[in-house]
Enzyme design. Structure first.
Site, short mmCIF file in Angstrom:
data_model
loop_
_atom_site.label_atom_id
_atom_site.label_comp_id
_atom_site.label_asym_id
_atom_site.label_seq_id
_atom_site.Cartn_x
_atom_site.Cartn_y
_atom_site.Cartn_z
N LYS A 44 -18.34 77.95 -0.15
CA LYS A 44 -17.02 78.41 -0.62
C LYS A 44 -16.86 78.13 -2.11
CE LYS A 44 -15.02 74.07 0.97
NZ LYS A 44 -14.45 73.39 2.16
N TYR A 271 -6.24 63.75 -30.32
CA TYR A 271 -4.80 63.89 -30.05
C TYR A 271 -4.20 62.59 -29.54
CZ TYR A 271 -5.16 68.99 -30.42
OH TYR A 271 -5.35 70.27 -30.86
C1 LIG Z 1 -15.34 72.48 2.74
C2 LIG Z 1 -15.57 72.47 4.17
C3 LIG Z 1 -16.77 71.95 4.68
C4 LIG Z 1 -17.79 71.25 3.82
O1 LIG Z 1 -17.24 70.01 3.39
P1 LIG Z 1 -18.09 69.01 2.47
O2 LIG Z 1 -17.24 67.79 2.40
O3 LIG Z 1 -18.21 69.68 1.13
O4 LIG Z 1 -19.38 68.81 3.10
C5 LIG Z 1 -16.98 72.07 6.04
N1 LIG Z 1 -16.06 72.66 6.85
C6 LIG Z 1 -14.90 73.15 6.39
C7 LIG Z 1 -13.93 73.75 7.34
C8 LIG Z 1 -14.61 73.06 5.04
O5 LIG Z 1 -13.43 73.53 4.59
#
Ligand SMILES: *Cc1c(COP(=O)(O)O)cnc(C)c1O
Length: 375
Positions: A44, A271
């Site tokens: 993702k 800054y």
């Molecule tokens: C993001 C996600 C994962 C993977 O999680 P990690 O902590 O990056 O391994 C697995 N399942 C779902 C539903 C997620 O949203």
């Protein structure tokens, strides 16, 4: 000439990390009567900032890819991915089902509105489904009392040829820090799904790397792990480094010094002058700022590597630049190489900790204006 910043994406490191995650399932497997889980490589958010097409190439040995965005799923198919693709949030409106059907995507179903949509749309070829159970994350998923009813409804759609395979899934809320909470989630999952046919999916990265975790999920069922962050070489655990888990950083954010100067004792830097020199010191300006995705909340002392030497950030991060201490790097000059995180630099986990966040956020937030170089 473009600014000297780039994100180097290492396909060999992505491949290595997938093998390390897969080995977690295989090593553990030698101790019991369980079939090792298959792996959904979670890609993702543009593969946690590494690029979907790069992930498709590097994760060719994964059994499937998992993501949220329909457009990203189509990019995977266009890049030649023919194995399963899981949409972690399923579909959002009836028209999504046409694309899901056309591209043979597997959909998570987590609420009854989605079942209504499926029933109304009645796609001509069956859609493969994972039915999500809320076991305590309290984000997506049916409540335990509603789960078997939802499953039965989907089984009826299966008989009508609207649904293809049916599987069961859940997500852990605290697999990184509470074995007790995770055990309770697994117990509730096993109790609720007992006797329902189909494959199961539960373990994120933290679950994958927790001894005994996956073996406790629906013993006897064919299982899919869902590791994400570990594939990119970062750690889901606050107290455990990715390096100690055998993982390699897959993204290296690098830039160069574009200015070097010496400032007198008492001079403020950047800054707000939130850093003040105690004595005369040499400092350097790096072409990297928060508009590149470097965290603005990183504070003085955040590790940075300049010309191979570990030094520190000084003062506030600007939009396009940040300032570093060169006292330990006398040879540094305009053009010297700077590693913000990744190979040859601090880990993304270290930088994230110094900025009060997690590597997930840093990797996803690298700005589109930073060119990616694939090795
Ligand atoms: C993001 C996600 C994962 C993977 O999680 P990690 O902590 O990056 O391994 C697995 N399942 C779902 C539903 C997620 O949203």
């Amino acid at each position: 000439m473009p600014r000297p910043i780039s994100a180097i994406i290492s396909l060999p490191s992505l491949r290595h990390n997938l093998a390390v995650c897969t080995a977690q399932f295989n090593i553990a497997n030698s101790s019991g009567p369980h079939a090792a889980p298959k792996v959904w490589a979670v890609i993702k958010a543009d593969a946690y900032g590494h690029g979907i097409e790069n992930a498709v190439q590097a994760f060719e040995l994964a059994d499937g890819l998992a993501m949220l965005d329909l457009a990203e799923a189509l990019r995977c198919r266009e890049a030649g991915w023919t194995k399963p693709i899981l949409l972690l949030e399923g579909f959002f409106e009836p028209s999504d089902l046409k694309l899901i059907e056309h591209y043979s995507l597997t959909a998570t179903v987590h609420n009854s509105e989605q079942i209504d949509m499926l029933e109304a749309a009645a796609p001509a070829s069956p859609v493969n489904i994972f039915v999500k159970l809320n076991t305590g994350m309290n984000r997506l998923g049916f409540e335990p009392r509603d789960y078997r009813g939802a499953y039965a409804r989907l089984e009826r759609l299966q008989q009508r040829g609207i649904v293809g395979s049916l599987g069961k899934m859940t997500h852990f809320a605290r697999a990184d820090d509470s074995a007790e909470v995770t055990r309770e989630q697994v117990r509730l999952f096993n109790e609720t799904t007992l006797g329902l046919p189909g494959e199961v999916s539960a373990c994120n990265s933290a679950g994958t790397f927790t001894p005994g975790c996956w073996q406790s999920v629906a013993p006897g069922s064919a299982q899919w792990g869902r590791p994400g962050i570990c594939l990119y070489g970062a750690s889901p655990f606050a107290g455990r480094t990715a390096q100690s888990m055998g993982l390699l950083p897959a993204m290296t954010l690098r830039s160069q010094l574009i200015c070097v100067r010496t400032i007198p004792a008492g001079a403020g830097v950047g800054y707000g002058h939130i850093f003040t020199a105690e004595r005369a010191m040499r400092i350097g300006v790096v072409a990297c700022g928060y508009a590149d995705g470097y965290p603005r909340h990183a504070s003085t002392g955040t590790p940075v590597v300049v010309d191979g030497v570990r030094t520190r950030l000084l003062g506030r991060v600007s939009m396009d630049m940040l300032i570093v201490d060169l006292d330990a790097v006398p040879q540094a000059h305009v053009g010297s190489e700077v590693v913000l995180w990744g190979e040859g630099g601090p880990s993304a986990d270290e930088v994230a900790a110094a900025a009060g966040t997690i590597a997930y956020e840093l990797l996803c937030a690298v700005a589109p204006r930073v060119p990616k170089t694939v090795i």
